[in-house]
Scaffold this motif. Sequence first.
Motif, PDB file in Angstrom:
ATOM      1  N   LYS A   1       1.247  15.291   2.293  1.00 51.76           N
ATOM      2  CA  LYS A   1       0.751  15.797   3.578  1.00 51.76           C
ATOM      3  C   LYS A   1       1.848  16.540   4.329  1.00 51.76           C
ATOM      4  N   ASP A   2       3.073  15.979   4.301  1.00 53.67           N
ATOM      5  CA  ASP A   2       4.206  16.635   4.961  1.00 53.67           C
ATOM      6  C   ASP A   2       4.495  17.991   4.335  1.00 53.67           C
TER       7      ASP A   2
ATOM      8  N   TYR B   1       3.080   5.696  10.763  1.00 56.93           N
ATOM      9  CA  TYR B   1       2.265   5.592   9.549  1.00 56.93           C
ATOM     10  C   TYR B   1       1.001   4.781   9.799  1.00 56.93           C
ATOM     11  N   LYS B   2       1.137   3.632  10.450  1.00 65.00           N
ATOM     12  CA  LYS B   2      -0.023   2.792  10.737  1.00 65.00           C
ATOM     13  C   LYS B   2       0.163   2.099  12.077  1.00 65.00           C
TER      14      LYS B   2
ATOM     15  N   GLU C   1       0.829  -1.206   0.000  1.00 64.90           N
ATOM     16  CA  GLU C   1       0.000   0.000   0.000  1.00 64.90           C
ATOM     17  C   GLU C   1       0.861   1.252   0.000  1.00 64.90           C
ATOM     18  N   TYR C   2       1.959   1.223   0.747  1.00 66.04           N
ATOM     19  CA  TYR C   2       2.800   2.413   0.911  1.00 66.04           C
ATOM     20  C   TYR C   2       3.656   2.686  -0.325  1.00 66.04           C
TER      21      TYR C   2
ATOM     22  N   GLY D   1       0.610   5.219  -1.120  1.00 61.58           N
ATOM     23  CA  GLY D   1       0.627   5.633   0.278  1.00 61.58           C
ATOM     24  C   GLY D   1       1.748   6.601   0.605  1.00 61.58           C
ATOM     25  N   MET D   2       2.937   6.316   0.090  1.00 61.04           N
ATOM     26  CA  MET D   2       4.076   7.181   0.367  1.00 61.04           C
ATOM     27  C   MET D   2       3.870   8.577  -0.225  1.00 61.04           C
TER      28      MET D   2
END
Length: 316
Positions: A41-42, A214-215, A28-29, A34-35
């Motif tokens: 976002k960062d 992250y999770k 996913e990442y 995801g990454m």
Amino acid sequence: MKNLADNHWTKNCEGEGRIEWCRSVCQEYFLHGGMKRMVEKDEKSAALTTSLTTDSVSAHPYSTVPSSISNLGKMRLLDVGSCFNPFLKFDEFLTVGIDIVPAVESVYKCDFLNLQLQQPLQLASDAIEAFLRQLHNPIDTLPAQLFHVVVFSLLLSYFPSPYQRWICCKKAHELLELHGLLLIITPDSSHQNRHALMMRSWRVAVESLGFKRYKYVKYSHMHLIAFRKVSLATTSDLVSRNYPEMLYIPQDFHSNEEEEECADVPVQVRSEFEDDQMAWGFTELPDTPYDSDSGESQSSSVPGFHEQEDPILLHS
């Protein structure tokens, strides 16, 4: 150990197993956006902090994503305390399994706490993969920033001190590329919030090294946490806060108390007849071991696992 992992942990774990969870998080990442979402976002958070305009941010989306990850081939994964190399069966990973006492030939012998780190390799992705395929056993040194993923599966709780756990996380940070993942699985059969303060403490300690969580999920018998590397430099300030001590487990506080209690108890010397009676008693034990995990999960009466967007952080 392989039998324990395959037959005990998998059968007594609701939802997907810990290895499958690690795989799905990586997919996913790295492969499903995801990454990029996290980097975006960062950047938006940084723009708000530095009062940048929305236009200047959107003009350079994902500008900090390294090309080696953007054009990912195989995910380079380091499995620390691997034992039997469970990730080797997945084609999307180029797996390096290490263990201080390997159980199979595909796992390299390595004392991770004493592993020496060298300067990062200035090579293309295919050349780095070739380097990893030609590692020599045992492994005493590795270049920094070599892996996309580092896995600590049921590893940290085996170390007797918080400082050793912190050193492991610090080395994982140095071995990961920027935006790489550190996956931590640690056992806990208590209900979901029993050790919430401990897990919050772990999060603060690990994030002090230059990670962001992250999770996080909680199964009946374990915590599974994914951290992403957001800084090349280790950011821990050990003067203002004792971050290593924050990686504690409940057993850290029991050993000294038990030793003190035992010191006050007089030693009981058994007679030869009592030794014979005890030996005879062991012959009466059942052949089939008792399964203490056959009851219902303590963590929840709802099937599946507990996943939260931002769990465990309690109101101060």
